[in-house]
Write an enzyme that holds these catalytic residues in place. Structure first.
Site, PDB file in Angstrom:
ATOM      1  N   ARG A 180     -34.132 -42.685  51.068  1.00 27.38           N
ATOM      2  CA  ARG A 180     -32.736 -43.072  51.312  1.00 27.38           C
ATOM      3  C   ARG A 180     -32.131 -41.974  52.185  1.00 27.38           C
ATOM      4  O   ARG A 180     -32.467 -40.782  52.051  1.00 27.38           O
ATOM      5  CB  ARG A 180     -31.940 -43.176  50.008  1.00 27.38           C
ATOM      6  CG  ARG A 180     -32.193 -44.448  49.213  1.00 27.38           C
ATOM      7  CD  ARG A 180     -31.603 -45.697  49.864  1.00 27.38           C
ATOM      8  NE  ARG A 180     -31.757 -46.883  49.029  1.00 27.38           N
ATOM      9  CZ  ARG A 180     -32.807 -47.715  49.063  1.00 27.38           C
ATOM     10  NH1 ARG A 180     -33.792 -47.483  49.914  1.00 27.38           N
ATOM     11  NH2 ARG A 180     -32.843 -48.781  48.272  1.00 27.38           N
ATOM     12  N   GLU A 183     -26.087 -45.296  57.118  1.00 25.61           N
ATOM     13  CA  GLU A 183     -26.712 -46.527  57.575  1.00 25.61           C
ATOM     14  C   GLU A 183     -25.708 -47.678  57.628  1.00 25.61           C
ATOM     15  O   GLU A 183     -24.946 -47.817  56.663  1.00 25.61           O
ATOM     16  CB  GLU A 183     -27.823 -46.833  56.546  1.00 25.61           C
ATOM     17  CG  GLU A 183     -28.952 -47.646  57.038  1.00 25.61           C
ATOM     18  CD  GLU A 183     -30.096 -47.638  56.026  1.00 25.61           C
ATOM     19  OE1 GLU A 183     -30.543 -46.545  55.612  1.00 25.61           O
ATOM     20  OE2 GLU A 183     -30.527 -48.728  55.664  1.00 25.61           O
ATOM     21  N   HIS A 202     -34.799 -49.410  58.754  1.00 31.52           N
ATOM     22  CA  HIS A 202     -35.063 -49.692  57.334  1.00 31.52           C
ATOM     23  C   HIS A 202     -36.063 -50.853  57.183  1.00 31.52           C
ATOM     24  O   HIS A 202     -35.760 -51.872  56.563  1.00 31.52           O
ATOM     25  CB  HIS A 202     -33.748 -49.994  56.600  1.00 31.52           C
ATOM     26  CG  HIS A 202     -33.817 -49.695  55.125  1.00 31.52           C
ATOM     27  ND1 HIS A 202     -32.772 -49.143  54.411  1.00 31.52           N
ATOM     28  CD2 HIS A 202     -34.800 -49.866  54.210  1.00 31.52           C
ATOM     29  CE1 HIS A 202     -33.104 -49.004  53.146  1.00 31.52           C
ATOM     30  NE2 HIS A 202     -34.341 -49.434  52.995  1.00 31.52           N
TER      31      HIS A 202
END
Ligand SMILES: NC(=O)c1ccc[n+]([C@@H]2O[C@H](COP(=O)([O-])OP(=O)(O)OC[C@H]3O[C@@H](n4cnc5c(N)ncnc54)[C@H](O)[C@@H]3O)[C@@H](O)[C@H]2O)c1
Ligand SMILES: O=C(O)[C@H](O)CO
Length: 319
Positions: A238, A267, A285
């Site tokens: 993450r 993000e 991602h």
């Protein structure tokens, strides 16, 4: 009468079909993340919810009266977008999808390692721009991954799957850091006592810890300062585990040689500074982005929903 299930994104049809066995299913036809207000409304309008990352199930969403929902069956192993404590206090169980994501995410880590070490993105950009003038002996010389040393931060399911690929496939020596002792890493590997030690001796460092309050900015300027100047830094976990500004500074100053990223601190905003650097591989991602993997993740979330509907123990309860 069937219970009401709210699915926060369009999902593969077999997943929805499986859920319809026990639920009246409503699918939100948008891929935008749910705001806390959207989440609050869904928690009051449905018996169960199948959410995913970026849906903001914050304390604010759970606060107040009239909650109808009793289960958040998350689509994904990472559940840092859900305030699990607030859910528990409101009587809402939370489950995730461990295992279904492991191999695909490890494969993306290997993609990032190889692309970054061998300057594949840079080469592809050069070729597509019509700038390739043909092979020559000193063109785009990268780093040889085979036989080098891998450092894993977070030796869980995905960390082990990455280490396995690197050790057995690329003859890499493996060192790692984990907050608890890992007795069976699945291959010869040395557990070291600190993040800095791992980063200091590794040619490639991969981050695979979950995002929690304890791991926020776990990788900071001090950790980058410990790396070899030839070291490559990879993050598939993450974004906010890494101090992105410190990463950018380490890359810009030549403190480290390159980075491969699948996730970002803010993000989907990816800083221009990262996009401008040729020695950085940037993926959107993609960790689990394969149809059969996304279907398996969805079916695992549905298993939890069906167990809930039958009043059974939840197979993948995290809160
Ligand atoms: N890029 C993607 O698409 C993608 C896909 C799947 C998972 N992920 C991320 O990867 C994470 C890891 O998934 P997993 O299935 O391997 O989880 P896991 O729970 O199996 O492994 C996490 C490991 O990190 C260790 N750990 C936890 N906190 C730590 C800390 N503070 N310091 C050191 N070690 C710590 C744990 O002991 C465990 O060994 C997920 O939480 C998710 O955020 C990303
Ligand atoms: O946490 C996860 O499972 C992923 O990030 C979703 O692909």
């Amino acid at each position: 009468m069937k219970s009401s299930l709210f699915v926060t994104r369009p999902l593969p049809e077999p997943v929805l079909e499986a859920a319809r066995a026990a639920y009246k299913v409503t699918v939100r036809e948008s891929n935008a993340p749910m705001t806390p207000a959207d989440c609050a409304e869904a928690l009051r309008g449905h018996d169960a919810i199948l959410p995913t990352l970026r849906d903001q199930f914050t304390a604010e969403a759970f606060a107040g009266e009239g909650l109808r929902c009793r289960l958040l069956a998350n689509f994904g192993v990472g559940y840092n977008h859900i305030d699990v404590e607030a859910a528990r206090a409101a009587g809402v169980a939370v489950t995730n999808t461990p295992g279904a994501v492991t191999d695909a995410t490890a494969d993306i880590a290997l993609t990032l390692i190889l692309m970054t070490a061998r300057r594949a993105g840079e080469g592809e950009r050069m070729l597509r721009a019509g700038r390739w003038e043909g092979w020559h002996p000193t063109q785009l010389l990268g780093r040889h991954v085979t036989g080098s040393r891998l450092g894993v931060i977070g030796m869980g399911r995905i960390g082990k799957a990455i280490a396995k690929r690197c050790h057995f496939g690329f003859d890499m020596e493996v060192v790692f850091y984990n907050r608890s002792e890992v007795r069976d890493p699945g291959m010869p590997a040395h557990q070291l006592g600190s993040i800095e030690e791992v980063m200091g001796v590794s040619d490639v460092v991969v981050v695979a810890v979950p995002a929690t309050p304890q791991t926020h900015h776990l990788i900071d300027a001090g950790a980058f300062a410990a790396m070899k100047p030839t070291g490559l830094f990879i993050n598939i976990a993450r974004g906010d585990i890494v101090d992105e500004a410190a990463l950018i500074a380490a890359l810009q100053s030549g403190r480290i040689a390159g980075a491969g990223l699948d996730v970002y601190e803010f993000e989907p905003d990816v800083p221009e500074a990262l996009r401008a650097m040729e020695n950085v591989t940037l993926l959107p991602h993609l960790g689990t982005a394969a149809l059969n993997v996304r279907t398996e993740m969805g079916l695992m979330a549905v298993e939890n929903l069906l167990a809930h509907a039958r009043g059974e123990e939840l197979p993948n309860r995290v809160g």
